[in-house]
Scaffold this motif. Structure first.
Motif, PDB file in Angstrom:
ATOM      1  N   SER A  22       0.854  -1.182   0.000  1.00  0.00           N
ATOM      2  CA  SER A  22       0.000   0.000   0.000  1.00  0.00           C
ATOM      3  C   SER A  22       0.895   1.238   0.000  1.00  0.00           C
ATOM      4  O   SER A  22       1.151   1.828   1.031  1.00  0.00           O
ATOM      5  CB  SER A  22      -0.906  -0.003   1.230  1.00  0.00           C
TER       6      SER A  22
ATOM      7  N   VAL B 279       0.270  -2.839   5.742  1.00  0.00           N
ATOM      8  CA  VAL B 279      -0.974  -2.518   6.435  1.00  0.00           C
ATOM      9  C   VAL B 279      -1.336  -3.704   7.319  1.00  0.00           C
ATOM     10  O   VAL B 279      -1.525  -4.809   6.829  1.00  0.00           O
ATOM     11  CB  VAL B 279      -2.100  -2.228   5.417  1.00  0.00           C
ATOM     12  N   THR B 280      -1.407  -3.484   8.623  1.00  0.00           N
ATOM     13  CA  THR B 280      -1.654  -4.593   9.542  1.00  0.00           C
ATOM     14  C   THR B 280      -2.955  -4.476  10.303  1.00  0.00           C
ATOM     15  O   THR B 280      -3.394  -5.441  10.903  1.00  0.00           O
ATOM     16  CB  THR B 280      -0.508  -4.709  10.557  1.00  0.00           C
ATOM     17  N   HIS B 281      -3.568  -3.310  10.335  1.00  0.00           N
ATOM     18  CA  HIS B 281      -4.857  -3.168  11.010  1.00  0.00           C
ATOM     19  C   HIS B 281      -5.576  -1.931  10.497  1.00  0.00           C
ATOM     20  O   HIS B 281      -4.979  -1.058   9.882  1.00  0.00           O
ATOM     21  CB  HIS B 281      -4.689  -3.104  12.532  1.00  0.00           C
ATOM     22  N   ALA B 282      -6.874  -1.904  10.730  1.00  0.00           N
ATOM     23  CA  ALA B 282      -7.695  -0.759  10.335  1.00  0.00           C
ATOM     24  C   ALA B 282      -7.994   0.081  11.574  1.00  0.00           C
ATOM     25  O   ALA B 282      -7.945  -0.409  12.698  1.00  0.00           O
ATOM     26  CB  ALA B 282      -9.003  -1.249   9.715  1.00  0.00           C
TER      27      ALA B 282
ATOM     28  N   SER C 103      -7.019  -6.453  12.127  1.00  0.00           N
ATOM     29  CA  SER C 103      -6.734  -6.825  10.750  1.00  0.00           C
ATOM     30  C   SER C 103      -7.088  -5.635   9.867  1.00  0.00           C
ATOM     31  O   SER C 103      -7.561  -4.617  10.359  1.00  0.00           O
ATOM     32  CB  SER C 103      -7.554  -8.061  10.364  1.00  0.00           C
ATOM     33  N   TRP C 104      -6.918  -5.757   8.602  1.00  0.00           N
ATOM     34  CA  TRP C 104      -7.246  -4.672   7.690  1.00  0.00           C
ATOM     35  C   TRP C 104      -8.505  -5.003   6.910  1.00  0.00           C
ATOM     36  O   TRP C 104      -8.920  -6.146   6.819  1.00  0.00           O
ATOM     37  CB  TRP C 104      -6.068  -4.354   6.771  1.00  0.00           C
ATOM     38  N   ASN C 105      -9.119  -3.998   6.366  1.00  0.00           N
ATOM     39  CA  ASN C 105     -10.362  -4.140   5.628  1.00  0.00           C
ATOM     40  C   ASN C 105     -10.014  -4.352   4.156  1.00  0.00           C
ATOM     41  O   ASN C 105      -9.363  -3.512   3.550  1.00  0.00           O
ATOM     42  CB  ASN C 105     -11.209  -2.877   5.832  1.00  0.00           C
ATOM     43  N   HIS C 106     -10.436  -5.472   3.595  1.00  0.00           N
ATOM     44  CA  HIS C 106     -10.065  -5.834   2.223  1.00  0.00           C
ATOM     45  C   HIS C 106     -11.299  -5.841   1.334  1.00  0.00           C
ATOM     46  O   HIS C 106     -12.104  -6.754   1.402  1.00  0.00           O
ATOM     47  CB  HIS C 106      -9.396  -7.202   2.234  1.00  0.00           C
TER      48      HIS C 106
ATOM     49  N   THR D 122     -13.257  -7.522   8.298  1.00  0.00           N
ATOM     50  CA  THR D 122     -11.819  -7.495   8.065  1.00  0.00           C
ATOM     51  C   THR D 122     -11.410  -8.602   7.105  1.00  0.00           C
ATOM     52  O   THR D 122     -12.189  -9.515   6.807  1.00  0.00           O
ATOM     53  CB  THR D 122     -11.037  -7.685   9.381  1.00  0.00           C
ATOM     54  N   TYR D 123     -10.174  -8.532   6.672  1.00  0.00           N
ATOM     55  CA  TYR D 123      -9.584  -9.537   5.787  1.00  0.00           C
ATOM     56  C   TYR D 123      -9.708 -10.926   6.388  1.00  0.00           C
ATOM     57  O   TYR D 123      -9.906 -11.908   5.683  1.00  0.00           O
ATOM     58  CB  TYR D 123      -8.112  -9.181   5.547  1.00  0.00           C
TER      59      TYR D 123
END
Length: 87
Positions: free
Chosen positions: A28, A33-36, A58-61, A76-77
């Motif tokens: 990115s 990117v490891t978290h939202a 986690s991150w939003n995918h 989240t992912y």
């Protein structure tokens, strides 16, 4: 070179590495990117009213957020669903 072409090439290269896309690692703009983080802002002043800080692990995918019944939901992912609401 077209705008973004270098970034896109780096992303494609990362997908073709052994193992492909790795949970918790996403290209990115050069940052992993490891978290939202969910923020609530005052619409008039822009002042931060709330931040989820490190709660979302986690991150939003390709997901979105939804608002229903006074709560904000996001996924989240890793397939977790988070719900945030006022007291």
């Amino acid at each position: 070179m077209e705008p973004g072409a270098e970034r896109d090439a780096a992303w494609l290269t990362s997908q073709n590495e052994p193992g492909g896309q790795v949970p918790g690692r996403r290209y990115s703009g050069g940052r992993d990117v490891t978290h939202a983080v969910l923020y609530a802002l005052d619409a008039e002043t822009g002042k931060e009213l709330y931040s989820s800080k490190e709660l979302i692990d986690s991150w939003n995918h390709y997901g979105g957020i939804a608002l229903a019944g006074g709560r904000i939901y996001l996924t989240t992912y890793h397939g977790r669903v988070f719900a945030f609401g006022s007291k």
